[in-house]
Design an enzyme around this catalytic site. Sequence first.
Site, PDB file in Angstrom:
ATOM      1  N   HIS A   1       0.814  -1.226   0.000  1.00 26.31           N
ATOM      2  CA  HIS A   1       0.000   0.000   0.000  1.00 26.31           C
ATOM      3  C   HIS A   1       0.842   1.268   0.000  1.00 26.31           C
ATOM      4  CE1 HIS A   1      -4.037  -1.799   0.749  1.00 26.31           C
ATOM      5  NE2 HIS A   1      -3.268  -2.836   1.020  1.00 26.31           N
TER       6      HIS A   1
ATOM      7  N   ASP B   1       3.380   9.734  -1.195  1.00 30.80           N
ATOM      8  CA  ASP B   1       2.211   8.985  -0.694  1.00 30.80           C
ATOM      9  C   ASP B   1       1.889   7.864  -1.676  1.00 30.80           C
ATOM     10  OD1 ASP B   1      -0.077   8.199   0.635  1.00 30.80           O
ATOM     11  OD2 ASP B   1      -0.846  10.228   0.892  1.00 30.80           O
TER      12      ASP B   1
HETATM   13  P1  ADP Z   1      -3.011   6.751   4.724  1.00 28.11           P
HETATM   14  O1  ADP Z   1      -3.362   5.370   4.305  1.00 28.11           O
HETATM   15  O2  ADP Z   1      -1.563   7.071   4.541  1.00 28.11           O
HETATM   16  O3  ADP Z   1      -3.463   7.105   6.095  1.00 28.11           O
HETATM   17  P2  ADP Z   1      -5.108   7.621   2.866  1.00 28.11           P
HETATM   18  O4  ADP Z   1      -5.480   9.001   2.437  1.00 28.11           O
HETATM   19  O5  ADP Z   1      -4.959   6.649   1.759  1.00 28.11           O
HETATM   20  O6  ADP Z   1      -3.788   7.762   3.739  1.00 28.11           O
HETATM   21  O7  ADP Z   1      -6.211   7.029   3.838  1.00 28.11           O
HETATM   22  C1  ADP Z   1      -6.620   7.686   5.002  1.00 28.11           C
HETATM   23  C2  ADP Z   1      -7.980   7.139   5.429  1.00 28.11           C
HETATM   24  O8  ADP Z   1      -8.203   7.491   6.789  1.00 28.11           O
HETATM   25  C3  ADP Z   1      -9.122   7.724   4.621  1.00 28.11           C
HETATM   26  O9  ADP Z   1     -10.044   6.708   4.322  1.00 28.11           O
HETATM   27  C4  ADP Z   1      -9.723   8.787   5.536  1.00 28.11           C
HETATM   28  O10 ADP Z   1     -11.115   8.941   5.382  1.00 28.11           O
HETATM   29  C5  ADP Z   1      -9.401   8.268   6.922  1.00 28.11           C
HETATM   30  N1  ADP Z   1      -9.114   9.400   7.833  1.00 28.11           N
HETATM   31  C6  ADP Z   1      -8.080  10.253   7.736  1.00 28.11           C
HETATM   32  N2  ADP Z   1      -8.129  11.178   8.722  1.00 28.11           N
HETATM   33  C7  ADP Z   1      -9.201  10.903   9.456  1.00 28.11           C
HETATM   34  C8  ADP Z   1      -9.791  11.485  10.627  1.00 28.11           C
HETATM   35  N3  ADP Z   1      -9.259  12.533  11.254  1.00 28.11           N
HETATM   36  N4  ADP Z   1     -10.897  10.913  11.113  1.00 28.11           N
HETATM   37  C9  ADP Z   1     -11.420   9.844  10.506  1.00 28.11           C
HETATM   38  N5  ADP Z   1     -10.921   9.261   9.417  1.00 28.11           N
HETATM   39  C10 ADP Z   1      -9.828   9.768   8.884  1.00 28.11           C
HETATM   40  C1  G6P Z   2      -0.949   3.445   6.056  1.00 26.51           C
HETATM   41  C2  G6P Z   2      -0.311   2.070   5.938  1.00 26.51           C
HETATM   42  C3  G6P Z   2      -1.146   1.027   6.685  1.00 26.51           C
HETATM   43  C4  G6P Z   2      -1.372   1.472   8.125  1.00 26.51           C
HETATM   44  C5  G6P Z   2      -1.992   2.878   8.154  1.00 26.51           C
HETATM   45  C6  G6P Z   2      -2.192   3.412   9.569  1.00 26.51           C
HETATM   46  O1  G6P Z   2      -2.166   3.431   5.418  1.00 26.51           O
HETATM   47  O2  G6P Z   2      -0.174   1.734   4.567  1.00 26.51           O
HETATM   48  O3  G6P Z   2      -0.507  -0.221   6.676  1.00 26.51           O
HETATM   49  O4  G6P Z   2      -2.217   0.565   8.802  1.00 26.51           O
HETATM   50  O5  G6P Z   2      -1.142   3.771   7.444  1.00 26.51           O
HETATM   51  O6  G6P Z   2      -1.010   3.317  10.306  1.00 26.51           O
HETATM   52  P1  G6P Z   2      -0.879   2.442  11.634  1.00 26.51           P
HETATM   53  O7  G6P Z   2       0.557   2.474  11.946  1.00 26.51           O
HETATM   54  O8  G6P Z   2      -1.749   3.125  12.632  1.00 26.51           O
HETATM   55  O9  G6P Z   2      -1.393   1.074  11.333  1.00 26.51           O
END
Ligand code: ADP
Ligand code: G6P
Length: 483
Positions: free
Chosen positions: A166, A382
């Site tokens: 991912h 990202d």
């Molecule tokens: P990453 O996987 O690096 O965190 P992404 O943008 O791909 O980044 O995914 C983030 C996910 O987490 C999204 O589905 C988003 O809706 C959720 N998210 C991010 N910030 C918040 C928050 N403050 N509260 C609830 N959900 C959140």
């Molecule tokens: C990214 C990574 C995931 C991970 C998530 C939240 O989306 O690709 O593998 O689960 O961040 O991070 P955390 O360390 O809380 O699992």
Amino acid sequence: MNKTIIVSNRLPLQVKLEDSKLEIKPSIGGLATGMKSVHAEGNGIWIGWSGLTEEELTPKLKKEIKKEVTKEKCVTVPLTTEDIDNFYLGFSNKTLWPLFHYFMEYTSFESSEWESYKEVNQKFADAVLENVNDGDTVWVHDYQLLLLPKLIRDKKPNISIGFFLHIPFPSFEIFRTFPWREELLEGMLGADLIGFHTYDYERHFLSSIKRILRLDVNFNNIDYLDRTVKVDSFPMGIDYDKFYKAALANNSQLKKERTELQRRLDEHIKSASDAKIILSIDRLDYTKGIPNRLKAFEYFLNKYPQFKEKVRLILLAVPSRSNVPQYQKLKRDTDELVGRINGEFSTVSWTPIWYFYRSMPFENLIDLYTTSDIALITPVRDGMNLVAKEYVATRTNQDGVLILSEMTGASKEMNEALLINPNNFDQLADTIKQAIEMPLEEQQNRIKILQQRLERYSVEKWAEEFLKALDSTKNKEDIFISK
Ligand code: ADP
Ligand code: G6P
């Protein structure tokens, strides 16, 4: 009946202890939010860590957790505090995460943490082997479990194993610095199919395979031992209908109860006929370019002072990996920058930045997405970025502008967004101005195309295509064996 077993470090639900009582919350992050709907519709199980360590649990709590997670078709892998320190906070998040995101200066190489990474991957393998039957499919996810495909293959050579990364796979010049590079690649090659979000990550991986393991690569097939490992890119989508329908309900006249957040947003919109809301949502992570974004916003207010008192930036950052020193520093830097900018520009009736450091319930996320005129998404690196896609999906009137960093995987499929280099503040300031002034017709033309694409390639479709491709690798081998 054959089943699909999803395996990832993080389960879609996270167990926490509040006053010695269990609290179950949805996990944040693209992997968990994306895979959740795929899992809910399937007939399989999801194996992962609950979020609590063995030391935190009494036998009674363990029983309660088991009952709760079983309802969600999940199975937990028991991890100790030492595992979490060395495998999760240590090797996963102080070595692999920064290295794969090109943050060499943040990357540490500790052999004791590497040992723990191997041990914990073995714990996950044991949990899979306890639950897998012949004919099942195992789908392993992400950088915390790169060794798992091989560990399963060694014990169950005929099981169909898929692996999806991912996060980015870095270029060979970065990856070659990793001390245990051969073993890591061999771990991944235990899979029949290895998937990445973009073609670039796939290309980088194949280049490391050729140059480090000296294996033959034929187009996107790797000859490895007596098998062929297929590599391909599958850009992950979102549960489009869920976001679109939630936004429709949110906008509907029937919705009598405005949330507190929604009321505050309405107040800002009414404060001037040309008031605008710019939104950014991320985990508080140094890859997300939050300080750059804040500095660029400050630069914008200085360069285009006519927008003072009219434009507000909402910065929603969810706490993440807060025991890792670099994340603690980022928190301090972010607090300081927000304080400085608000101190410099605020007036009696206007604060330029609203900063929330917490996770929010789905309903509030939808409030924010539907009320914001512009989404400002500026990661310095990202793997994908699902927030960009979620914003677009909630624009049911097809208005709104997405400003998106070209360093995200998502930018490869979102050409109709305003693509920016997050390090170029001049370009960012001009793009914010362009977004504020963009005619409605142009906004709609762009959003419409983006929505069509997101609707067509939803997360369900993504999972279906990955599993279909995995299935076809199995069929090929079956044919080969029967010949
Ligand atoms: P990453 O996987 O690096 O965190 P992404 O943008 O791909 O980044 O995914 C983030 C996910 O987490 C999204 O589905 C988003 O809706 C959720 N998210 C991010 N910030 C918040 C928050 N403050 N509260 C609830 N959900 C959140
Ligand atoms: C990214 C990574 C995931 C991970 C998530 C939240 O989306 O690709 O593998 O689960 O961040 O991070 P955390 O360390 O809380 O699992």
